[in-house]
Design a protein around this motif. Structure first.
Motif: not given
Length: 224
Positions: A42-57
């Protein structure tokens, strides 16, 4: 404190309840979110970012897929403490998918706190500096979204890198990483975990997560 208080409320009278969830990143290039929902997640947590220069594609496609499948969802930020300030990384996270709104289907953002290959243990910070960094991230996230972020950690890291600090007990929900048959001893003075990452293998991709409460409680956490 609002998000944590409501998370605590979610647990009242629900000691035996649990809701299956999972977490994913670009390492899971294709996820069948509908099948996960049909299996009981019923839920999922999704990687968005890392440090201040990486966005998960894969963040945008994962987020869209999770939403379409009816899953409660949220983003997480892989922290690089000390690379920039906690406030800077919180702003970056919010700007690239990690924000929150009281719509009942968005979890508070999660701050992923762990070591990484190729970097110094505890990111080279002292225990007091680490606690200050986490607080700066947490406070900025709270000031901009209205809720405190969830904190993801494991007992060994929390003890080594923060001195087993209890500074976040009354504000931030704990996401506990321990791959075992039971959560075990909870670090940092938290009375319980809000979410338990109990395995690094989930049938539909990523890691298995278990919410410590019933579905109504999960929705309250999302509602803030």
């Amino acid at each position: 404190m609002k998000s944590f208080v409501l998370a605590a409320t979610a647990l009242v009278g629900a000691a035996q309840a649990a809701v299956q969830g999972f977490d994913v990143s670009h390492y899971q290039s294709s996820v069948n979110f509908a099948a996960a929902y049909n299996s009981g997640a019923r839920f999922v947590i999704i990687k968005a970012t890392e440090s201040n220069n990486y966005i998960d594609p894969k963040f945008n496609s994962h987020y869209t897929g999770a939403t379409s499948a009816g899953l409660i969802r949220g983003g997480y930020h892989f922290a690089h403490p000390g690379a920039t300030t906690g406030a800077v990384q919180a702003d970056y996270f919010i700007a690239h998918g990690g924000g929150w709104s009281s719509d009942g289907i968005t979890l508070p953002g999660m701050l992923d706190l762990e070591n990484a290959s190729g970097y110094a243990a505890c990111w080279g910070l002292s225990q007091s500096a680490m606690v200050s960094w986490i607080k700066a991230f947490s406070d900025r996230y709270r000031s901009r979204t209205g809720v405190y972020p969830m904190l993801y950690t494991n007992p060994s890291w929390w003890s080594s890198c923060t001195g087993n600090s209890n500074a976040f007990v009354n504000t931030n929900p704990l996401v506990l990483a321990r791959y075992a048959s039971a959560p075990g001893t909870i670090p940092g003075g938290w009375p319980y975990q809000t979410i338990w990452q109990n395995s690094d293998s989930y049938a539909y991709g990523g890691d298995s997560d278990i919410f410590n409460g019933d579905l109504a409680g999960l929705k309250r956490l999302a509602k803030g």
